[in-house]
Motif scaffolding. Sequence first.
Motif, PDB file in Angstrom:
ATOM      1  N   LEU A  36      -7.842  27.961  -0.522  1.00  0.00           N
ATOM      2  CA  LEU A  36      -6.581  28.378   0.092  1.00  0.00           C
ATOM      3  C   LEU A  36      -5.384  27.747  -0.595  1.00  0.00           C
ATOM      4  N   THR A  37      -5.551  26.534  -1.122  1.00  0.00           N
ATOM      5  CA  THR A  37      -4.474  25.905  -1.893  1.00  0.00           C
ATOM      6  C   THR A  37      -4.190  26.703  -3.157  1.00  0.00           C
ATOM      7  N   GLY A  38      -5.251  27.079  -3.874  1.00  0.00           N
ATOM      8  CA  GLY A  38      -5.063  27.890  -5.073  1.00  0.00           C
ATOM      9  C   GLY A  38      -4.494  29.254  -4.752  1.00  0.00           C
ATOM     10  N   TYR A  39      -4.966  29.840  -3.666  1.00  0.00           N
ATOM     11  CA  TYR A  39      -4.501  31.167  -3.239  1.00  0.00           C
ATOM     12  C   TYR A  39      -2.997  31.130  -2.951  1.00  0.00           C
ATOM     13  N   ALA A  40      -2.556  30.105  -2.228  1.00  0.00           N
ATOM     14  CA  ALA A  40      -1.134  29.979  -1.898  1.00  0.00           C
ATOM     15  C   ALA A  40      -0.291  29.674  -3.129  1.00  0.00           C
ATOM     16  N   SER A  41      -0.841  28.887  -4.063  1.00  0.00           N
ATOM     17  CA  SER A  41      -0.069  28.520  -5.255  1.00  0.00           C
ATOM     18  C   SER A  41       0.222  29.723  -6.133  1.00  0.00           C
ATOM     19  N   ALA A  42      -0.575  30.779  -5.987  1.00  0.00           N
ATOM     20  CA  ALA A  42      -0.354  32.012  -6.740  1.00  0.00           C
ATOM     21  C   ALA A  42       0.491  33.015  -5.958  1.00  0.00           C
ATOM     22  N   GLU A  59     -26.458  29.077  -9.166  1.00  0.00           N
ATOM     23  CA  GLU A  59     -27.474  28.376  -9.951  1.00  0.00           C
ATOM     24  C   GLU A  59     -27.042  26.952 -10.298  1.00  0.00           C
ATOM     25  N   ALA A  60     -25.724  26.710 -10.309  1.00  0.00           N
ATOM     26  CA  ALA A  60     -25.207  25.369 -10.617  1.00  0.00           C
ATOM     27  C   ALA A  60     -24.690  24.648  -9.385  1.00  0.00           C
ATOM     28  N   ALA A  61     -24.731  25.311  -8.230  1.00  0.00           N
ATOM     29  CA  ALA A  61     -24.073  24.773  -7.040  1.00  0.00           C
ATOM     30  C   ALA A  61     -24.546  23.373  -6.682  1.00  0.00           C
ATOM     31  N   ASP A  62     -25.853  23.128  -6.763  1.00  0.00           N
ATOM     32  CA  ASP A  62     -26.382  21.827  -6.353  1.00  0.00           C
ATOM     33  C   ASP A  62     -26.026  20.711  -7.324  1.00  0.00           C
ATOM     34  N   SER A  63     -25.654  21.068  -8.546  1.00  0.00           N
ATOM     35  CA  SER A  63     -25.333  20.038  -9.547  1.00  0.00           C
ATOM     36  C   SER A  63     -23.831  19.809  -9.697  1.00  0.00           C
ATOM     37  N   LEU A  64     -23.012  20.540  -8.954  1.00  0.00           N
ATOM     38  CA  LEU A  64     -21.569  20.367  -9.068  1.00  0.00           C
ATOM     39  C   LEU A  64     -21.127  19.108  -8.317  1.00  0.00           C
ATOM     40  N   ALA A  65     -20.414  18.235  -9.006  1.00  0.00           N
ATOM     41  CA  ALA A  65     -19.787  17.114  -8.314  1.00  0.00           C
ATOM     42  C   ALA A  65     -18.690  17.660  -7.403  1.00  0.00           C
ATOM     43  N   GLU A  66     -18.388  16.928  -6.343  1.00  0.00           N
ATOM     44  CA  GLU A  66     -17.443  17.450  -5.363  1.00  0.00           C
ATOM     45  C   GLU A  66     -16.072  17.741  -5.974  1.00  0.00           C
ATOM     46  N   GLY A  67     -15.624  16.854  -6.864  1.00  0.00           N
ATOM     47  CA  GLY A  67     -14.324  17.082  -7.496  1.00  0.00           C
ATOM     48  C   GLY A  67     -14.312  18.343  -8.339  1.00  0.00           C
ATOM     49  N   GLU A  68     -15.407  18.597  -9.058  1.00  0.00           N
ATOM     50  CA  GLU A  68     -15.496  19.792  -9.877  1.00  0.00           C
ATOM     51  C   GLU A  68     -15.567  21.038  -8.998  1.00  0.00           C
ATOM     52  N   ARG A  69     -16.330  20.968  -7.915  1.00  0.00           N
ATOM     53  CA  ARG A  69     -16.430  22.115  -7.006  1.00  0.00           C
ATOM     54  C   ARG A  69     -15.069  22.466  -6.431  1.00  0.00           C
ATOM     55  N   LEU A  70     -14.312  21.469  -6.002  1.00  0.00           N
ATOM     56  CA  LEU A  70     -12.996  21.728  -5.423  1.00  0.00           C
ATOM     57  C   LEU A  70     -12.043  22.319  -6.462  1.00  0.00           C
ATOM     58  N   ARG A  71     -12.124  21.819  -7.698  1.00  0.00           N
ATOM     59  CA  ARG A  71     -11.271  22.361  -8.767  1.00  0.00           C
ATOM     60  C   ARG A  71     -11.596  23.829  -9.021  1.00  0.00           C
ATOM     61  N   LEU A  72     -12.882  24.154  -9.041  1.00  0.00           N
ATOM     62  CA  LEU A  72     -13.290  25.539  -9.285  1.00  0.00           C
ATOM     63  C   LEU A  72     -12.889  26.445  -8.127  1.00  0.00           C
ATOM     64  N   ARG A  73     -12.992  25.963  -6.889  1.00  0.00           N
ATOM     65  CA  ARG A  73     -12.567  26.776  -5.749  1.00  0.00           C
ATOM     66  C   ARG A  73     -11.065  27.037  -5.791  1.00  0.00           C
ATOM     67  N   GLU A  74     -10.307  26.053  -6.217  1.00  0.00           N
ATOM     68  CA  GLU A  74      -8.859  26.252  -6.342  1.00  0.00           C
ATOM     69  C   GLU A  74      -8.549  27.257  -7.447  1.00  0.00           C
ATOM     70  N   GLU A  75      -9.284  27.160  -8.555  1.00  0.00           N
ATOM     71  CA  GLU A  75      -9.121  28.130  -9.643  1.00  0.00           C
ATOM     72  C   GLU A  75      -9.455  29.541  -9.161  1.00  0.00           C
ATOM     73  N   LEU A  76     -10.525  29.651  -8.385  1.00  0.00           N
ATOM     74  CA  LEU A  76     -10.913  30.946  -7.849  1.00  0.00           C
ATOM     75  C   LEU A  76      -9.835  31.484  -6.908  1.00  0.00           C
ATOM     76  N   GLY A  77      -9.245  30.624  -6.097  1.00  0.00           N
ATOM     77  CA  GLY A  77      -8.188  31.057  -5.191  1.00  0.00           C
ATOM     78  C   GLY A  77      -7.013  31.663  -5.935  1.00  0.00           C
TER      79      GLY A  77
END
Length: 340
Positions: free
Chosen positions: A268-274, A119-137
């Motif tokens: 994958l960066t977040g996944y590896a960091s864990a 629901e928020a995907a279209d409003s996410l700035a690229e930097g925020e999206r990448l940060r969240l994907r790393e957190e998810l990893g």
Amino acid sequence: MSTSYEETVAAAEAVLREAGVRGRETALYTPLSGGTYNTVVRVALDRGRDWVLKLPPRSAAGLAYERALLTGEVTFYESAATAADAGVVPRVVRSETDVDAGTGPYLIMTACPGAPWHEAADSLAEGERLRLREELGRLVARLHAVTGPGFGYPAQPLGPLASTWREAFTTMTGAVLDDAERYAARLPRSTAAIRETLAAASDVLDDVIRPALVHFDLWQGNLLLAGPPGGRRLSGLIDGERMFWGDPVADFVSLALFADMEDDKAFLTGYASAGAEAVFDDSVRLRLALYRAYLYLIMLVEVEPRQASATDRAWVWTHVGPQLESALDDVESGLRGGCR
């Protein structure tokens, strides 16, 4: 499988009485949409508690692996509790998995804040999206570190947990192909041809020796985000009912639904960091093709027992049918390439 609001509230009230609320509190019931299997209700109690109640369908129609599906969700949340950030995974308040219980099976869990990621995907700035994907990893890596007692579905709808992943996954794919035949589901290849293709690659499954906690439904609808634009955080990882004990690589399918997980560098960066391994060698790529085929088979077959509308059936055939064909092509390509 549709249920009226009155029927939903009556069922929810019966469960709350069983859970000990018994009318001492006022409850506000809000049916939740987005799922396609269980009836889901948000329950706000006047003492500040905020719960989500799940009620599985009473109908016997469904796929073989869906028998006692709620057991999987309870297992997922209880197993993930020590691995996930506090509050990101719901806490089980009370559950009943016995189909013969007076209330029927149910699950009460704490409600996570936020709204679905898509629901928020279209409003996410690229930097925020990448940060969240790393957190998810990082979060998924911690979940994958949890080890189960054997391979397969915890409710054991297809038989006891297996000692090898090859045995478990062969049973899982065989069951959904049996379902396809039972419901006369539309597939891009015959079930016999699909069985032959999957069997030809089955020895790669022996590379998996630890039964990890696998969610297997980590699309954006099951990931919640909370917070203001620019400061959003991952606030919920929900709907663990389709979990199994198996190859952690299998989670990469829904995490990159209809896409290529190797392109998700932030995750994958977040996944590896864990501390998790994510090396896309021949074995991993072939296994990913097998898991893509399994998920797309489920999506194509489940429209039959759910009596999906003509519009939904058309969408699934148009979007998922070619994905299954592509996954099977990739299995065959991997075998020709000599990765085994």
